[in-house]
Design an enzyme around this catalytic site. Structure first.
Site, PDB file in Angstrom:
ATOM      1  N   ARG A  39       8.633  -4.970  -9.119  1.00 14.74           N
ATOM      2  CA  ARG A  39       8.232  -3.718  -9.603  1.00 14.74           C
ATOM      3  C   ARG A  39       7.748  -4.293 -10.299  1.00 14.74           C
ATOM      4  NH1 ARG A  39       9.164  -1.119  -5.785  1.00 14.74           N
ATOM      5  NH2 ARG A  39      10.109   1.023  -5.474  1.00 14.74           N
ATOM      6  N   HIS A  75       1.038  -3.218  -3.547  1.00 19.08           N
ATOM      7  CA  HIS A  75       2.258  -3.065  -2.780  1.00 19.08           C
ATOM      8  C   HIS A  75       2.599  -2.689  -1.132  1.00 19.08           C
ATOM      9  CE1 HIS A  75       5.830  -0.815  -4.575  1.00 19.08           C
ATOM     10  NE2 HIS A  75       5.099  -1.143  -3.335  1.00 19.08           N
ATOM     11  N   GLU A  81       0.269   0.588 -11.715  1.00 20.68           N
ATOM     12  CA  GLU A  81      -0.616   0.519  -9.895  1.00 20.68           C
ATOM     13  C   GLU A  81      -1.158   1.845  -9.612  1.00 20.68           C
ATOM     14  OE1 GLU A  81       1.834  -1.641  -7.876  1.00 20.68           O
ATOM     15  OE2 GLU A  81       2.918  -0.102  -6.688  1.00 20.68           O
TER      16      GLU A  81
END
Ligand code: NAI
Length: 336
Positions: A236, A297, A265
């Site tokens: 993360r 991601h 993000e």
């Protein structure tokens, strides 16, 4: 049950529709493109369940607004649940379910893809060859065999990374408050975090984002690392303090960085922004380094993982409908 699916991309609707069909079209899925936040809550309509992804906002005010509608269940299409206010969900008697393990191999293999690309400068070599530039200057790599790989978080994904890197002939070190015999059986050795940082040529993050792991990699952690270290984060974004990372890159202390996640993000990833000006100057600075490789991601993004995510999500809804309890609930104890 009626399910409002937020942050829907075409692949989400394809895989969820197929999983729902396999369950006999048990649920009524409504696919919504917008991200879930306080402005988009009304799109849930009369749905009893909301299906959310990693950058949807599930804070107390959103959960309260959902509860005021017909919502009783939130099903996350993710393993991570750091974006959910679990205490608020408990207070509101809202059930939260997730997909605890959909394909750890998908994330582990992507992590290793970043490692190998950086190690041998594949991203730069690819661009050069397409320009007709076959010079090798600047592309000098290093062997992974014999190097020390530090895995922070030896859960499902960390174990897969260990298993792959064992095949490369690496020395494997791990740091985790909950050691597992599976890791040591793979030849891994547990050490304190500080010792891992000091000893490893590659450090890779596979722990969840919690209050304890927030900015785990900060200026002090970077100072403790080996000069020229490769840092990988497919966990993360907020595990890493991005400004400290940039300082580490500028000073040369950090040799390579591979990221699949980024602290901010939510404003960038999963959208095509190629015609727009990036407003995030920190992210823009990261993009300027030749030794930084970023993906948006996508570590989870394999056919196998999307199939498993969709099947588990539908199973969570079905189980809740049958028994009032989801197949893979997230409990407030997980915050501890
Ligand atoms: P897991 O729950 O199986 O393993 C996490 C491990 O981290 C556990 O062994 C736990 O004890 C350990 N841990 C907890 N606190 C720690 C700390 N302070 N220091 C070191 N270790 C600590 O989870 P899994 O499935 O391996 O996933 C890990 C993370 O990867 C998820 O929480 C999620 O944030 C991220 N992820 C990223 C994806 C992507 O597409 N980039 C996809 C799936 C997960």
């Amino acid at each position: 049950m009626k399910v409002a699916v937020f942050s829907t991309k075409p692949y989400d609707s394809d895989f969820l529709t197929a999983a729902n069909r396999a369950s006999g079209n048990r649920h009524e899925l409504r696919f919504l493109e917008p991200r879930l936040n306080s402005d988009t809550v009304p799109l849930a309509g009369d749905a009893e369940a909301v299906c959310a992804f990693v950058n949807d906002i599930l804070d107390r005010s959103v959960l309260e607004a959902l509860k005021q509608r017909a919502v009783r269940l939130i099903v996350l299409r993710s393993a991570g649940f750091n974006h959910v206010d679990l205490v608020a969900a408990r207070d509101l008697d809202l059930a939260i379910a997730r997909v605890p393990a959909y394909s750890p191999e998908a994330v582990a293999e992507h992590t290793v893809a970043l490692m190998l690309s950086l190690n041998r400068h594949i991203h730069r070599a690819h661009a050069r060859v397409r320009e007709g530039n076959f010079a090798l200057d600047g592309l000098l790599g290093f062997n992974l065999a014999g190097r020390s790989i530090g895995i922070i978080g030896t859960g499902k994904i960390g174990i897969c990374v260990a298993s792959i890197m064992r095949g490369f002939g690496c020395r494997i070190l791990g740091a985790d408050p909950y050691p597992t015999p599976e890791f040591t059986a793979l030849g891994g050795s547990y050490v304190e975090l500080q010792d891992l940082l000091a000893a490893c040529d590659v450090v890779t993050l596979h722990c969840p984002l919690t209050p304890q792991t927030y900015h785990l990699v900060d200026a002090a952690a970077i100072a403790a690392m080996k000069p020229g270290v490769m840092l990988l984060n497919t966990g993360r974004g907020a595990l890493v303090e991005t400004r400290a990372l940039i300082d580490g890159l500028k000073s040369g202390k950090i040799g390579h960085v591979g990221l699949d996640v980024y602290e901010e993000e939510g404003d960038l990833f999963f959208e095509n922004l190629s015609g727009r000006i990036i407003q995030d100057d920190v992210f823009a600075r990261l993009l300027t380094f030749p030794n930084v490789l970023i993906t948006g991601h996508q570590a989870f993004f394999t056919q196998e993982a999307l199939t498993a995510i969709a099947e588990t999500t539908i199973a969570n809804v079905s189980q809740f409908e049958l028994s009032g309890c989801a197949a893979y609930p997230v409990s407030t104890e997980m915050l501890a």
